[in-house]
Design an enzyme around this catalytic site. Structure first.
Site, PDB file in Angstrom:
ATOM      1  N   GLY A   1      -8.263   4.497   0.365  1.00  0.00           N
ATOM      2  CA  GLY A   1      -8.174   4.623   1.829  1.00  0.00           C
ATOM      3  C   GLY A   1      -8.218   6.071   2.260  1.00  0.00           C
TER       4      GLY A   1
ATOM      5  CB  SER B   1     -12.778   7.045   4.776  1.00  0.00           C
ATOM      6  OG  SER B   1     -12.104   5.838   5.073  1.00  0.00           O
ATOM      7  NE  ARG B   2     -10.918   4.026   9.152  1.00  0.00           N
ATOM      8  CZ  ARG B   2     -10.046   3.093   9.526  1.00  0.00           C
ATOM      9  NH1 ARG B   2      -9.228   3.308  10.533  1.00  0.00           N
ATOM     10  NH2 ARG B   2      -9.991   1.948   8.883  1.00  0.00           N
TER      11      ARG B   2
ATOM     12  CG  ASN C   1     -11.675  -5.566  -0.895  1.00  0.00           C
ATOM     13  OD1 ASN C   1     -10.563  -5.107  -0.653  1.00  0.00           O
ATOM     14  ND2 ASN C   1     -11.979  -6.845  -0.746  1.00  0.00           N
ATOM     15  CB  VAL C   2      -7.891  -1.549  -3.119  1.00  0.00           C
ATOM     16  CG1 VAL C   2      -8.412  -0.129  -3.110  1.00  0.00           C
ATOM     17  CG2 VAL C   2      -7.198  -1.915  -1.814  1.00  0.00           C
TER      18      VAL C   2
ATOM     19  CG  ASN D   1      -3.364   6.212   2.103  1.00  0.00           C
ATOM     20  OD1 ASN D   1      -2.361   6.418   2.781  1.00  0.00           O
ATOM     21  ND2 ASN D   1      -4.566   6.065   2.656  1.00  0.00           N
TER      22      ASN D   1
ATOM     23  CB  SER E   1       5.725   1.210   5.532  1.00  0.00           C
ATOM     24  OG  SER E   1       6.189   1.069   6.853  1.00  0.00           O
TER      25      SER E   1
ATOM     26  CE1 TYR F   1       1.416  -1.940   6.631  1.00  0.00           C
ATOM     27  CE2 TYR F   1       3.652  -1.589   7.415  1.00  0.00           C
ATOM     28  CZ  TYR F   1       2.443  -1.082   6.993  1.00  0.00           C
ATOM     29  OH  TYR F   1       2.254   0.274   6.929  1.00  0.00           O
TER      30      TYR F   1
ATOM     31  CB  ALA G   1       6.437  -9.297   2.175  1.00  0.00           C
TER      32      ALA G   1
HETATM   33  P1  NAP Z   1      -5.871   3.738   8.753  1.00  0.00           P
HETATM   34  O1  NAP Z   1      -6.032   4.924   9.633  1.00  0.00           O
HETATM   35  O2  NAP Z   1      -6.065   2.368   9.326  1.00  0.00           O
HETATM   36  O3  NAP Z   1      -6.853   3.932   7.475  1.00  0.00           O
HETATM   37  C1  NAP Z   1      -6.886   2.957   6.487  1.00  0.00           C
HETATM   38  C2  NAP Z   1      -7.706   3.427   5.315  1.00  0.00           C
HETATM   39  O4  NAP Z   1      -7.638   2.429   4.285  1.00  0.00           O
HETATM   40  C3  NAP Z   1      -9.192   3.593   5.644  1.00  0.00           C
HETATM   41  O5  NAP Z   1      -9.701   4.620   4.820  1.00  0.00           O
HETATM   42  C4  NAP Z   1      -9.781   2.246   5.221  1.00  0.00           C
HETATM   43  O6  NAP Z   1     -11.182   2.306   4.927  1.00  0.00           O
HETATM   44  C5  NAP Z   1      -8.956   1.988   3.972  1.00  0.00           C
HETATM   45  N1  NAP Z   1      -8.881   0.570   3.591  1.00  0.00           N
HETATM   46  C6  NAP Z   1      -8.428  -0.479   4.338  1.00  0.00           C
HETATM   47  N2  NAP Z   1      -8.526  -1.610   3.637  1.00  0.00           N
HETATM   48  C7  NAP Z   1      -9.061  -1.299   2.434  1.00  0.00           C
HETATM   49  C8  NAP Z   1      -9.445  -2.047   1.288  1.00  0.00           C
HETATM   50  N3  NAP Z   1      -9.294  -3.377   1.236  1.00  0.00           N
HETATM   51  N4  NAP Z   1      -9.999  -1.371   0.244  1.00  0.00           N
HETATM   52  C9  NAP Z   1     -10.169  -0.041   0.285  1.00  0.00           C
HETATM   53  N5  NAP Z   1      -9.821   0.726   1.334  1.00  0.00           N
HETATM   54  C10 NAP Z   1      -9.280   0.099   2.398  1.00  0.00           C
HETATM   55  O7  NAP Z   1      -4.423   3.703   8.084  1.00  0.00           O
HETATM   56  P2  NAP Z   1      -3.264   4.831   8.051  1.00  0.00           P
HETATM   57  O8  NAP Z   1      -2.445   4.698   9.284  1.00  0.00           O
HETATM   58  O9  NAP Z   1      -3.831   6.137   7.658  1.00  0.00           O
HETATM   59  O10 NAP Z   1      -2.362   4.263   6.869  1.00  0.00           O
HETATM   60  C11 NAP Z   1      -2.505   4.675   5.507  1.00  0.00           C
HETATM   61  C12 NAP Z   1      -1.385   4.059   4.697  1.00  0.00           C
HETATM   62  O11 NAP Z   1      -0.123   4.481   5.224  1.00  0.00           O
HETATM   63  C13 NAP Z   1      -1.370   2.535   4.742  1.00  0.00           C
HETATM   64  O12 NAP Z   1      -0.984   2.024   3.486  1.00  0.00           O
HETATM   65  C14 NAP Z   1      -0.306   2.230   5.763  1.00  0.00           C
HETATM   66  O13 NAP Z   1       0.276   0.959   5.569  1.00  0.00           O
HETATM   67  C15 NAP Z   1       0.678   3.353   5.495  1.00  0.00           C
HETATM   68  N6  NAP Z   1       1.563   3.645   6.629  1.00  0.00           N
HETATM   69  C16 NAP Z   1       1.030   4.012   7.831  1.00  0.00           C
HETATM   70  C17 NAP Z   1       1.906   4.262   8.884  1.00  0.00           C
HETATM   71  C18 NAP Z   1       1.393   4.679  10.235  1.00  0.00           C
HETATM   72  O14 NAP Z   1       2.223   4.777  11.165  1.00  0.00           O
HETATM   73  N7  NAP Z   1       0.129   4.967  10.412  1.00  0.00           N
HETATM   74  C19 NAP Z   1       3.281   4.127   8.698  1.00  0.00           C
HETATM   75  C20 NAP Z   1       3.769   3.740   7.468  1.00  0.00           C
HETATM   76  C21 NAP Z   1       2.892   3.511   6.420  1.00  0.00           C
HETATM   77  P3  NAP Z   1     -12.305   2.083   6.109  1.00  0.00           P
HETATM   78  O15 NAP Z   1     -12.276   3.355   6.935  1.00  0.00           O
HETATM   79  O16 NAP Z   1     -13.586   1.914   5.391  1.00  0.00           O
HETATM   80  O17 NAP Z   1     -11.865   0.900   6.882  1.00  0.00           O
END
Ligand code: NAP
Length: 244
Positions: free
Chosen positions: A11, A13-14, A62-63, A89, A141, A154, A156
């Site tokens: 994950g 890329s973003r 796809n992980v 991640n 998280s 989520y 769980a």
């Molecule tokens: P995000 O902006 O939605 O980015 C998600 C990333 O994961 C993207 O690179 C996406 O790829 C990739 N991804 C999604 N499903 C995937 C799959 N099946 N296989 C491979 N790659 C996959 O998410 P984020 O907010 O940065 O969150 C990153 C991590 O931090 C996550 O595990 C999230 O649960 C955790 N987290 C986030 C927060 C928050 O407030 N943002 C808080 C606590 C924990 P594409 O771009 O190709 O879709």
């Protein structure tokens, strides 16, 4: 801090993952990252990494698919010549209250967030064991620590990641491999874009702001570096004091 280390970030890329890739590259690491489907965003992130003078490559994978994960890990090790750091991640949300949460929505969140991390670790574990070094960082998280309204799937998955982290840490500690988890609170990314203007939510955070992806990347850098060599099986909350 990570000069010539090879890092895999899922994950990447973003959002938080992209910030981690950039932080690692700023500190000298070569970075292979996985993404799900947004190739344009992945290419943009790859370009930014290459501009930092490190080796970088984006892999669509796809992980939640064990076979794809096995293939991509083999490919990355062949392309980069090894691996020193794994950051699990990649994550998704599909929020609903229990009565309206569809079973496939429960499954896909657990498959991506929890089983995806297991599939990655399964591939990289023997490499770390053999080389008697390595760093694994799993993105949990605060929802995994506290639970959250509308997030049974989520929470769980994120609580499961904590158990996974501690078990892997115990299995690999004697080999000099560290496995830790990060538990962010609210971080400004695409995942939380509907929440970022919610002032009531911000008021509940003692620091009165959401975290930035860079806040999380700073901690990931510490856990991926030799500065944290005596820390394993730990879960570090990074949430502006939200869950004190
Ligand atoms: P995000 O902006 O939605 O980015 C998600 C990333 O994961 C993207 O690179 C996406 O790829 C990739 N991804 C999604 N499903 C995937 C799959 N099946 N296989 C491979 N790659 C996959 O998410 P984020 O907010 O940065 O969150 C990153 C991590 O931090 C996550 O595990 C999230 O649960 C955790 N987290 C986030 C927060 C928050 O407030 N943002 C808080 C606590 C924990 P594409 O771009 O190709 O879709």
């Amino acid at each position: 801090m990570l000069k010539e280390k090879i890092a895999i970030v899922t994950g990447g890329s973003r959002g938080i993952g992209a910030a981690i890739c950039k932080k690692f590259a700023d500190n000298g690491a070569n970075v292979a990252f996985l993404y799900a489907g947004n190739t344009q965003k992945a290419e943009e992130t790859k370009k930014e990494l290459l501009e930092k003078g490190v080796k970088a490559e984006a892999y669509q994978c796809n992980v939640a698919d064990a076979e794809q994960v096995a293939e991509v890990c083999k490919q990355i090790i062949a392309d980069f010549g090894g691996v020193d750091i794994l950051v699990n991640n990649a994550g998704i949300t599909k929020d609903k209250l229990v009565p309206t949460m569809k079973i496939p929505d429960f499954d896909s969140v657990v498959d991506t967030n929890l089983k995806g991390a297991f599939y990655m670790i399964k591939q990289i574990y023997p490499v770390f064991m053999k080389q008697r070094s390595g760093k694994i960082v799993n993105m949990s998280s605060v929802s995994g620590l506290m639970g959250n309204f509308g997030q049974t799937n989520y929470s769980a998955s994120k609580a499961g990641l904590i158990g996974l982290t501690k078990s892997v840490a115990k299995e690999l500690a004697s080999r000099g491999v560290c496995c830790n988890a990060i538990a962010p609170g609210f971080v400004t990314t695409d995942m939380t874009k509907n929440l970022s203007e919610n002032n009531q939510l911000k008021d509940q955070i003692p620091m009165k702001r959401f975290g930035t992806p860079e806040d999380i990347a700073n901690l990931a850098l510490f856990l991926a570096s030799d500065q944290s060599d005596y820390i394993t099986g730990e879960v570090i909350r990074i949430d502006g004091g939200l869950c004190m």
